[in-house]
Write an enzyme that holds these catalytic residues in place. Structure first.
Site, PDB file in Angstrom:
ATOM      1  CE1 TYR A 153      -3.637   2.600   0.361  1.00  0.00           C
ATOM      2  CE2 TYR A 153      -2.548   3.297   2.522  1.00  0.00           C
ATOM      3  CZ  TYR A 153      -3.362   3.466   1.770  1.00  0.00           C
ATOM      4  OH  TYR A 153      -4.495   4.345   1.686  1.00  0.00           O
ATOM      5  CE  LYS A 157      -3.298   5.770  -1.395  1.00  0.00           C
ATOM      6  NZ  LYS A 157      -3.944   6.563  -2.204  1.00  0.00           N
TER       7      LYS A 157
END
Length: 244
Positions: A153, A157
């Site tokens: 994740y 990002k």
């Protein structure tokens, strides 16, 4: 009906932070395109809430990673309101797990939404946003916190942050700001899903303010960047109560 002087498209606006952003921008007098991927009923609910409060809104559907669908979504907002000034991309997917055991199909699905999706939306925004406008992407404070289980994740990002900073420089001379918001632990269904009360309490105690963020906290940050924050450009703004 009064003339529209500012319009926004908010992706992922059918719930959580996206809904709070859509309603907050509408409260500032911005007409809002309420984007959703699959939950039409929730998007209609947001549109209804904006309209009941005296604002203007329209629901638009599409997979953020599908360039044809998102081009059509931008078309709808422009046709409905005559302009697009602000683009906020809150749509995202979070899958957690350690690197050694992480499912690569899940990695691909997450990166399709978080990286390709952000790029597709930013591409349209770069072509259509008006002077005086703003493009706002979404990162995460996990890029600083580096918590175990968040590698995939956080990597997605990190890519969002990189493209955001580059786009700000590519739009030189256009009078369009480009920034990323990086929330910390925020009380949304996406964040709370799968966490027991003890875990939530521990996370809430970490910031000096000793609470989780709320979608409204994040929406206030977005409203600043979308409105008066004209001298903030090419930045990643960490909205996390001081956790990092």
């Amino acid at each position: 009906m009064s003339e529209i002087t500012r319009a926004a498209l908010v992706t992922g606006a059918s719930g959580g932070i996206g809904r709070a952003v859509a309603e907050r921008l509408a409260a500032d007098g911005t007409a809002v395109g309420v984007h959703y991927a699959g939950n039409a009923a929730a998007a209609r609910e947001v549109v209804g809430a904006v309209q009941r409060a005296g604002g203007r809104a329209v629901a638009v559907r599409g997979d953020v990673a599908d360039e044809t669908a998102m081009s059509a979504a931008f078309d709808t907002v422009e046709e409905e309101f005559g302009r697009i000034d602000v683009v906020v991309n809150t749509a995202g997917v979070m899958v957690l797990g350690p690197v050694a055991e992480f499912d690569l199909d899940a990695l691909d699905r997450m990166h399709r939404t978080n990286i390709r999706g952000t790029f597709v939306v930013a591409r349209q925004a770069a072509r259509r946003a008006r002077a005086g406008g703003a493009v706002i992407t979404f990162s995460t404070s996990i890029t600083r916190l580096a918590a175990p289980g968040y590698a995939a994740y956080a990597a997605s990002k990190g890519a969002v942050e990189a493209m955001t900073l580059v786009l700000a420089r590519e739009l030189r001379g256009r009078d369009i700001t480009v920034n990323a918001v990086a929330p910390g632990p925020t009380a949304t269904p996406l964040f709370l899903d799968g966490k027991d009360e003890e875990t939530v309490a521990r996370l809430a105690a970490q910031p000096p303010l000793e609470r989780l963020g709320t979608p409204e906290d994040i929406a206030e940050t977005v409203a600043f960047l979308a409105g008066p924050g004209r001298w903030v450009n090419g930045q990643v703004l960490f909205a996390n109560g001081g956790i990092a």
